[in-house]
Design an enzyme around this catalytic site. Structure first.
Site, mmCIF file in Angstrom:
data_model
loop_
_atom_site.group_PDB
_atom_site.id
_atom_site.type_symbol
_atom_site.label_atom_id
_atom_site.label_comp_id
_atom_site.label_asym_id
_atom_site.label_seq_id
_atom_site.Cartn_x
_atom_site.Cartn_y
_atom_site.Cartn_z
ATOM 1 N N GLY A 13 0.833 -1.212 0.000
ATOM 2 C CA GLY A 13 0.000 0.000 0.000
ATOM 3 C C GLY A 13 0.863 1.255 0.000
ATOM 4 C CG ASP A 20 0.790 -3.978 5.602
ATOM 5 O OD1 ASP A 20 0.210 -5.051 5.348
ATOM 6 O OD2 ASP A 20 0.808 -2.993 4.833
ATOM 7 N N GLY A 63 -6.911 -4.429 3.489
ATOM 8 C CA GLY A 63 -7.319 -5.120 2.281
ATOM 9 C C GLY A 63 -7.947 -4.270 1.212
ATOM 10 C CD GLU A 112 -1.889 -6.458 3.292
ATOM 11 O OE1 GLU A 112 -3.054 -6.482 3.736
ATOM 12 O OE2 GLU A 112 -1.407 -5.471 2.719
HETATM 13 O O1 DER Z 1 -4.694 -3.220 1.285
HETATM 14 C C1 DER Z 1 -4.021 -3.220 2.313
HETATM 15 O O2 DER Z 1 -4.092 -4.124 3.158
HETATM 16 C C2 DER Z 1 -3.184 -2.005 2.626
HETATM 17 O O3 DER Z 1 -2.138 -2.331 3.515
HETATM 18 C C3 DER Z 1 -4.105 -0.986 3.277
HETATM 19 O O4 DER Z 1 -4.631 -1.542 4.436
HETATM 20 C C4 DER Z 1 -3.403 0.318 3.594
HETATM 21 O O5 DER Z 1 -3.111 0.936 2.389
HETATM 22 P P1 DER Z 1 -2.641 2.479 2.349
HETATM 23 O O6 DER Z 1 -1.397 2.543 3.203
HETATM 24 O O7 DER Z 1 -2.366 2.721 0.888
HETATM 25 O O8 DER Z 1 -3.769 3.306 2.899
#
Ligand code: DER
Length: 235
Positions: A29, A85, A99, A107
């Site tokens: 992400g 993450d 997600g 993940e």
């Molecule tokens: O899709 C995912 O799981 C990503 O980690 C999401 O939860 C966070 O994405 P972002 O950092 O682009 O907002």
């Protein structure tokens, strides 16, 4: 500060917890992207050594390769020292929705086998309760008879005013396909889901479901970057 600058601040703060020799879960992400880049930079500067990355998506795999992080997988490293993450929502108990980028299954496999799981967010991700943002709560399902599964998911949460939508993309509304060849049904709630553990169990009991985007009791630390600075919340 822009939202992306806040994401970068949170990501850089998380990378301070990385030590040489660690096996790292690399998130997916726009926030995790900054952490992956930073790890690559520190490796190049020789400030970090002997790092092995376990990517949570094909996209992160590519980015990690491009910044020179040596990669491996769960088969070779079933226990991981630390994962970093992002998240789509964080509640006051550090439960997460993840997600919306479509990588939740890998993940959850990787972050579920980590000794430490640091979540990095900008303050816009904080919610009072999961599903509270009115945005999607993703569920990864097998493509076979997806309408059947989607309607059963919707019925499960009809008391919360749930609407289930197949995730599509492009002008022809093609079904989004995950790295694992599955579809995603996004659940939208009007009111709180209530008991998260019960909701999680009832979703996973549906045979067509592979995994869902509620990460309950998994984060050990959440780093929040806001206009007033960075806060670190420990479980
Ligand atoms: O899709 C995912 O799981 C990503 O980690 C999401 O939860 C966070 O994405 P972002 O950092 O682009 O907002």
């Amino acid at each position: 500060l822009t939202q992306d600058e806040l994401k970068k601040i949170a990501a850089y703060k998380a990378v301070e917890y990385v030590e040489s020799g660690m096996v790292l879960g690399l998130g997916t992400g726009s926030t995790a992207k900054h952490a992956v880049a930073r790890i690559g930079e520190l490796l190049k500067q020789g400030k970090l050594k002997n790092i092995i990355g376990i990517p949570t998506s094909k996209m992160t795999h590519e980015q990690a390769l491009s910044v020179g992080i040596p990669l491996s997988d769960l088969d070779s490293h079933p226990v991981i020292d630390l994962a970093i993450d992002g998240a789509d929502e964080v509640d006051p108990y550090l439960n997460l929705v993840k997600g919306r980028g479509g990588s939740l299954l890998r993940e959850k496999m990787i972050e579920g086998t980590c000794k430490k799981f640091i979540v990095i967010v900008d303050e816009s991700k904080l919610v009072k309760y999961l599903g509270g943002s009115g945005l999607a709560m993703p569920v990864e399902i097998v493509p076979f008879c997806w309408k059947f599964t989607a309607s059963r998911l919707q019925k499960l949460f009809q008391d919360s005013g749930c609407v289930a939508k197949l995730r599509t993309f492009g002008e022809n509304d093609e079904p989004f396909v995950t790295d694992n060849g599955n579809y995603i049904v996004d659940l939208y709630f009007k009111t709180s889901i209530g008991d998260l553990k019960a909701a999680s169990d009832s979703i996973l009991q549906l045979p067509g479901v592979a995994e869902h985007g509620m990460f309950l009791d998994m984060a050990t630390t959440v780093i929040v970057a806001g206009e007033l600075g960075v806060t670190v919340k420990h479980k």
